[in-house]
Design an enzyme around this catalytic site. Structure first.
Site, PDB file in Angstrom:
ATOM      1  CD  GLU A  32      -0.939   0.605   3.700  1.00 47.15           C
ATOM      2  OE1 GLU A  32      -1.433   1.741   3.523  1.00 47.15           O
ATOM      3  OE2 GLU A  32      -1.018  -0.014   4.781  1.00 47.15           O
TER       4      GLU A  32
ATOM      5  CE  LYS B 295       0.009   1.503  14.103  1.00 49.60           C
ATOM      6  NZ  LYS B 295      -0.944   0.988  13.167  1.00 49.60           N
TER       7      LYS B 295
HETATM    8  N1  PSU Z   1      -1.871   1.585  10.553  1.00 51.78           N
HETATM    9  C1  PSU Z   1      -0.538   1.818  10.512  1.00 51.78           C
HETATM   10  N2  PSU Z   1      -0.011   2.521   9.517  1.00 51.78           N
HETATM   11  C2  PSU Z   1      -0.775   3.003   8.517  1.00 51.78           C
HETATM   12  C3  PSU Z   1      -2.187   2.755   8.543  1.00 51.78           C
HETATM   13  C4  PSU Z   1      -2.681   2.045   9.583  1.00 51.78           C
HETATM   14  O1  PSU Z   1       0.168   1.385  11.381  1.00 51.78           O
HETATM   15  O2  PSU Z   1      -0.245   3.664   7.617  1.00 51.78           O
HETATM   16  C5  PSU Z   1      -3.020   3.216   7.406  1.00 51.78           C
HETATM   17  C6  PSU Z   1      -3.342   2.040   6.472  1.00 51.78           C
HETATM   18  O3  PSU Z   1      -3.294   2.493   5.146  1.00 51.78           O
HETATM   19  C7  PSU Z   1      -4.759   1.683   6.852  1.00 51.78           C
HETATM   20  C8  PSU Z   1      -5.309   3.026   7.195  1.00 51.78           C
HETATM   21  O4  PSU Z   1      -5.473   1.046   5.825  1.00 51.78           O
HETATM   22  O5  PSU Z   1      -4.268   3.680   7.882  1.00 51.78           O
HETATM   23  C9  PSU Z   1      -6.554   2.940   8.040  1.00 51.78           C
HETATM   24  O6  PSU Z   1      -7.106   4.207   8.162  1.00 51.78           O
HETATM   25  P1  PSU Z   1      -8.529   4.373   8.835  1.00 51.78           P
HETATM   26  O7  PSU Z   1      -8.328   4.036  10.274  1.00 51.78           O
HETATM   27  O8  PSU Z   1      -8.874   5.808   8.607  1.00 51.78           O
HETATM   28  O9  PSU Z   1      -9.451   3.440   8.120  1.00 51.78           O
END
Ligand code: PSU
Ligand code: MN
Length: 301
Positions: free
Chosen positions: A22, A156
């Site tokens: 990604e 996380k």
């Molecule tokens: N967790 C991480 N690093 C990241 C992300 C999540 O440790 O870069 C990013 C990923 O791209 C994940 C996104 O898909 O955040 C999720 O965002 P949200 O919580 O807004 O759905």
């Protein structure tokens, strides 16, 4: 619709193992210059383990499957890149914008390109207090419907891991521990949450993927790979910092798609970069595992 690099296209045609990556982690997940260095290092680990990396993102409204190093660098440098999940795709395409794909959007594009295995650091999930905020990552919904296997280091603990597991269960997403029966918690290998299914090796992982696909059980698969012992953070330290970061986010009324990047950035700052070191280590470890799973899957699919 997709621009697939020659390298990735040839690999797919020849049934060689390809691993999707990604770009939100580059543009919104890590600071410069570690973001670029890590993205390139992850690609190298995948190559060294015998698979072909395909970093995915959107450039001028075109979805790219398999970026070159210059393109990856741009994702680490530019400030005008949108964080793109499923709902953002059509807008970014139609307005010819640059978009960094989240786990959800990367899954969509990987599926469209025919890539089964996708490596990342951590997925989004159910946020703490989602009972009030409704903040549940679109990543979970994507896992519920898109046929891609995501290798990550668990969730996380900015998230509510118990609620995240309940959600995945409701949606029918199989969650495996790689050589563990405990859900890893990203910065630490332990969460206290028991996983019914552990995968002992790469070939067992590949066989699970094959059964899922051959039987048309149409959704994603989550393989959680714990951070190595030597790279783990102190659980109490990280928990207290996460709590502080969440309080700060609330006091500034950070909402929606901005919350996860805000928390990540603040956690890096509050740990003086220690969390970044752990983040880099775990994603390199995931790259190794994902590449080897893709290799085993290519043999039997
Ligand atoms: N967790 C991480 N690093 C990241 C992300 C999540 O440790 O870069 C990013 C990923 O791209 C994940 C996104 O898909 O955040 C999720 O965002 P949200 O919580 O807004 O759905
Ligand atoms: Mn959210």
């Amino acid at each position: 619709m997709l621009k697939i690099s020659d390298k990735v296209l040839n690999a797919l045609k020849e049934n060689k193992p390809v691993v999707a990556l990604e770009t939100t982690i580059i543009s919104h997940g890590m600071p410069y210059p570690e973001n670029i260095n890590t993205a390139l290092a992850v690609e190298k680990v995948i190559e060294d383990n015998g698979a072909i990396p395909a970093t995915i993102g959107i450039i001028d409204g075109v979805a790219i499957i398999g970026m070159n190093h210059e393109e990856i660098k741009q994702f680490g440098l530019r400030k005008d890149i949108k964080k793109v999940s499923r709902r953002d795709l059509s807008y970014v395409y139609s307005n010819h914008l640059w978009g960094a794909t989240t786990v959800a959007a990367t899954m969509i594009l990987a599926k469209q390109a025919g890539i089964e295995v996708f490596v990342t650091g951590g997925i989004g999930g159910v946020h703490r207090h989602a009972q009030e905020t409704f903040d549940i990552s679109a990543d979970l919904e994507e896992l519920a419907k898109t046929d891609v296997t995501v290798v990550c280091a668990g969730c996380k603990s900015i998230l509510d891991l118990n609620l995240t597991m309940e959600y995945l269960e409701t949606k029918g997403v199989p969650v495996f521990g790689f050589k563990t029966h405990e859900l890893p918690a990203f910065y630490t290998s332990k969460s206290g949450i028991y996983l019914e299914y552990s995968l002992d090796d790469y070939s067992q992982a590949a066989r699970v993927i094959k059964e899922q696909r051959d039987n048309n059980i149409s959704n994603g698969i989550l393989i959680t790979n714990p951070i190595l012992k030597e790279d783990e953070m102190d659980p109490q330290l990280i928990e207290s910092i996460i709590q502080k970061a969440i309080v700060k986010a609330n006091s500034l009324s950070i909402k929606g798609k901005d919350i996860t990047p805000f928390l990540l950035k603040n956690i890096v700052e509050m740990t003086n970069g220690e969390s970044l070191k752990a983040n880099i280590a775990l994603i390199l470890n995931n790259a190794k595992v994902g590449a080897n799973i893709a290799k085993e899957y290519a043999k039997i699919k």
